[in-house]
Scaffold this active site. Sequence first.
Site, PDB file in Angstrom:
ATOM      1  N   CYS A  63       0.814  -1.206   0.000  1.00 30.67           N
ATOM      2  CA  CYS A  63       0.000   0.000   0.000  1.00 30.67           C
ATOM      3  C   CYS A  63       0.859   1.273   0.000  1.00 30.67           C
ATOM      4  O   CYS A  63       1.483   1.561  -1.014  1.00 30.67           O
ATOM      5  CB  CYS A  63      -0.991  -0.060   1.153  1.00 30.67           C
ATOM      6  SG  CYS A  63      -2.484   0.848   0.783  1.00 30.67           S
ATOM      7  N   HIS A 156      -3.248  -5.365   1.946  1.00 35.20           N
ATOM      8  CA  HIS A 156      -2.552  -5.623   3.221  1.00 35.20           C
ATOM      9  C   HIS A 156      -2.569  -7.111   3.570  1.00 35.20           C
ATOM     10  O   HIS A 156      -3.512  -7.575   4.221  1.00 35.20           O
ATOM     11  CB  HIS A 156      -3.251  -4.858   4.346  1.00 35.20           C
ATOM     12  CG  HIS A 156      -3.000  -3.384   4.312  1.00 35.20           C
ATOM     13  ND1 HIS A 156      -2.063  -2.760   5.105  1.00 35.20           N
ATOM     14  CD2 HIS A 156      -3.557  -2.410   3.559  1.00 35.20           C
ATOM     15  CE1 HIS A 156      -2.059  -1.467   4.851  1.00 35.20           C
ATOM     16  NE2 HIS A 156      -2.959  -1.226   3.925  1.00 35.20           N
ATOM     17  N   GLU A 158      -0.949  -8.642   5.733  1.00 30.42           N
ATOM     18  CA  GLU A 158      -0.709  -8.864   7.174  1.00 30.42           C
ATOM     19  C   GLU A 158      -2.009  -8.847   7.973  1.00 30.42           C
ATOM     20  O   GLU A 158      -2.013  -9.184   9.155  1.00 30.42           O
ATOM     21  CB  GLU A 158       0.288  -7.824   7.714  1.00 30.42           C
ATOM     22  CG  GLU A 158      -0.256  -6.424   7.982  1.00 30.42           C
ATOM     23  CD  GLU A 158      -0.455  -5.561   6.728  1.00 30.42           C
ATOM     24  OE1 GLU A 158      -0.359  -6.077   5.596  1.00 30.42           O
ATOM     25  OE2 GLU A 158      -0.722  -4.354   6.905  1.00 30.42           O
TER      26      GLU A 158
HETATM   27  N1  GLN Z   1      -3.787   6.323   1.252  1.00 29.99           N
HETATM   28  C1  GLN Z   1      -2.417   6.078   1.660  1.00 29.99           C
HETATM   29  C2  GLN Z   1      -1.449   6.870   0.764  1.00 29.99           C
HETATM   30  O1  GLN Z   1      -1.805   7.293  -0.311  1.00 29.99           O
HETATM   31  C3  GLN Z   1      -2.087   4.589   1.591  1.00 29.99           C
HETATM   32  C4  GLN Z   1      -3.012   3.803   2.484  1.00 29.99           C
HETATM   33  C5  GLN Z   1      -2.421   2.531   3.038  1.00 29.99           C
HETATM   34  O2  GLN Z   1      -1.214   2.365   3.117  1.00 29.99           O
HETATM   35  N2  GLN Z   1      -3.275   1.646   3.465  1.00 29.99           N
HETATM   36  O3  GLN Z   1      -0.331   7.057   1.161  1.00 29.99           O
END
Ligand code: GLN
Length: 167
Positions: A63, A156, A158
């Site tokens: 992410c 994610h 995890e």
């Molecule tokens: N929205 C976050 C970003 O753009 C990422 C979200 C996440 O890591 N779950 O940095």
Amino acid sequence: HCQVIEKLGEIPILVKTVQDLKKCDALIMPGGESTAVRKLSNQQAMTEELKKFGKNKPIMGTCAGLILLSKKIENSDEPTLELIDITVKRNAYGRQVHSFTQQGKLVGLNGLSEFEMVFIRAPIITEVGRNVEKLGFIGEQVVMVENENILGLTFHPELTSDPRIHQ
Ligand code: GLN
């Protein structure tokens, strides 16, 4: 991530400084807020060290971690580590309330297999470079990519009990 690593019999180290990073054989760049992580990494003089680390050691970015590993963020001049040749669009599914869980497909773990994927204000991968392998999908959308030692996921792993990706 630490709990999964421990379950797999390895020793997790929380990386907050360059000295911490130097103790690691491999790195997970977790989710969170990519702008905040970038600022902290700059404050700790860690950005160049992360780039060097990613030239020869394994990094998995999830992410926000994936956003920082990418080559380019759409509609943004914010710098990235440019360790994997993809373009990402941040917050591409909408706001925090539009976070969701969906059954996706993974390539490479004994063929094509199902994986429960948790997306939290996730980015979308909008361009994938020629040398980058596409390893995970929801429908047609690419959600996991790999190039040599760099693995990136928009979800994610995890937060579900399936340790196969960490493994
Ligand atoms: N929205 C976050 C970003 O753009 C990422 C979200 C996440 O890591 N779950 O940095």
